[in-house]
Design a protein around this motif. Structure first.
Motif, PDB file in Angstrom:
ATOM      1  N   GLU A   1      64.828  44.868  27.487  1.00 40.11           N
ATOM      2  CA  GLU A   1      64.103  43.638  26.885  1.00 40.11           C
ATOM      3  C   GLU A   1      64.504  42.500  28.000  1.00 40.11           C
ATOM      4  O   GLU A   1      65.514  42.553  27.955  1.00 40.11           O
ATOM      5  CB  GLU A   1      64.296  43.999  25.197  1.00 40.11           C
TER       6      GLU A   1
ATOM      7  N   PHE B   1      55.191  46.526  26.672  1.00 38.90           N
ATOM      8  CA  PHE B   1      55.510  45.171  25.428  1.00 38.90           C
ATOM      9  C   PHE B   1      54.291  43.969  25.382  1.00 38.90           C
ATOM     10  O   PHE B   1      53.492  43.927  26.366  1.00 38.90           O
ATOM     11  CB  PHE B   1      56.224  44.538  26.158  1.00 38.90           C
TER      12      PHE B   1
ATOM     13  N   PRO C   1      56.588  47.328  32.805  1.00 37.72           N
ATOM     14  CA  PRO C   1      57.268  47.163  33.702  1.00 37.72           C
ATOM     15  C   PRO C   1      57.085  47.549  35.013  1.00 37.72           C
ATOM     16  O   PRO C   1      56.484  49.003  35.277  1.00 37.72           O
ATOM     17  CB  PRO C   1      58.657  48.148  32.989  1.00 37.72           C
TER      18      PRO C   1
ATOM     19  N   GLU D   1      56.040  52.453  29.337  1.00 34.26           N
ATOM     20  CA  GLU D   1      56.099  51.453  29.083  1.00 34.26           C
ATOM     21  C   GLU D   1      55.745  50.318  28.407  1.00 34.26           C
ATOM     22  O   GLU D   1      55.885  49.063  29.528  1.00 34.26           O
ATOM     23  CB  GLU D   1      57.809  51.520  28.827  1.00 34.26           C
TER      24      GLU D   1
ATOM     25  N   GLY E   1      62.975  49.300  32.126  1.00 34.87           N
ATOM     26  CA  GLY E   1      62.079  48.981  31.218  1.00 34.87           C
ATOM     27  C   GLY E   1      62.777  48.576  29.736  1.00 34.87           C
ATOM     28  O   GLY E   1      62.893  48.825  28.526  1.00 34.87           O
TER      29      GLY E   1
ATOM     30  N   LEU F   1      60.000  39.354  22.613  1.00 34.50           N
ATOM     31  CA  LEU F   1      59.724  40.347  22.576  1.00 34.50           C
ATOM     32  C   LEU F   1      59.161  40.213  20.947  1.00 34.50           C
ATOM     33  O   LEU F   1      60.256  40.873  19.854  1.00 34.50           O
ATOM     34  CB  LEU F   1      60.894  41.536  22.622  1.00 34.50           C
TER      35      LEU F   1
ATOM     36  N   TYR G   1      55.250  40.308  24.218  1.00 32.27           N
ATOM     37  CA  TYR G   1      55.782  38.897  24.102  1.00 32.27           C
ATOM     38  C   TYR G   1      55.099  37.944  23.539  1.00 32.27           C
ATOM     39  O   TYR G   1      53.795  37.881  23.754  1.00 32.27           O
ATOM     40  CB  TYR G   1      56.930  39.126  25.412  1.00 32.27           C
TER      41      TYR G   1
ATOM     42  N   ARG H   1      57.232  46.844  21.382  1.00 35.43           N
ATOM     43  CA  ARG H   1      57.540  47.792  22.152  1.00 35.43           C
ATOM     44  C   ARG H   1      56.836  49.590  21.709  1.00 35.43           C
ATOM     45  O   ARG H   1      56.882  49.445  20.500  1.00 35.43           O
ATOM     46  CB  ARG H   1      58.707  47.847  23.199  1.00 35.43           C
TER      47      ARG H   1
END
Lengths: 107, 113
Positions: free
Chosen positions: B101, A34, A90, A32, B99, A46, A36, A49
């Motif tokens: 935010e 992201f 993550p 997963e 995971g 953020l 930012y 994602r």
């Protein structure tokens, strides 16, 4: 070990030009990911994602498992896109961040 | 709307001083984080807390300690400030799960003279 690489510290484009901010990751499994963003004098927030598959402020990012990449793209850059961008992965409850790319969009 | 606040935007301290940076979040998040942000080095995790009185070292914990006595508050302590701790310090919080935010505070720019 989980790792995120953003190969460009600085990226400069002209307004209206396409922009691509590169992100490569190392992870075994389905990650997963992201993006930012931190605009000048604003807090880190953020942008998008992977799992949501949305387009935010005209930006998209596609996960390419073969190339282990999650590049951020926008077809027509705007001056207000100038900011610091971080890719993140993550790791349990935490996030592993890349070192960031500073995008400057010139008029 | 999640709010993460930090006690100071700018702080100037002298070498050897004990420094406290405070962070408060109002969304009942279990997880809280302290990062330092340096040009060219990105965000580096100093400490992480997943519950009251629970903490875990991050990537660069040396010279720092933390305290979490209440769920909403996470403090970063520089026991004896040094010039190489001059940096931007960011606090963040998130729900308890992989995971999720992270929501960031505005940052504290610390200068150690």
């Amino acid at each position: 070990a989980q790792r995120v690489t953003q190969p460009e510290k600085l990226l400069s484009v002209f307004k209206g030009a396409p922009v691509e901010l590169k992100c490569n990751y190392s992870y075994s499994g389905s990650p997963e990911l992201f993006w930012y963003v931190q605009y000048s004098r604003q807090r880190l927030q953020l942008l998008l994602r992977h799992i949501s598959r949305e387009s935010i402020k005209g930006f998209t990012a596609d996960l390419n498992k073969g190339e282990t990449s999650f590049h951020l793209k926008k077809p027509f850059a705007q001056e207000e896109d100038s900011a610091m961008y971080y890719c993140a992965l993550p790791k349990s409850e935490k996030l592993v961040f890349g070192k960031g790319t500073k995008l400057t969009v010139n008029p | 709307d999640v709010k993460v606040t930090q006690s100071s935007r700018y702080l100037v301290k002298r070498t050897g001083e004990k420094v406290f940076l405070e962070c408060v979040q109002d969304m009942d998040h279990e997880n809280m984080f302290w990062y330092r942000q340096d040009p060219g080095l990105g965000l580096r995790l100093i400490y992480f807390s997943y519950d009251v009185k629970m903490k875990e070292k991050g990537d660069i914990p040396e010279g720092y300690s933390v305290s979490r006595e209440k769920k909403e508050r996470f403090s970063l302590i520089l026991e004896s400030a040094s010039t190489n701790q001059t940096s931007m310090y960011l606090c963040a919080s998130s729900l308890h799960s992989t995971g999720n935010e992270q929501f960031f505070g505005p940052g504290t720019r610390l200068t150690v003279l």
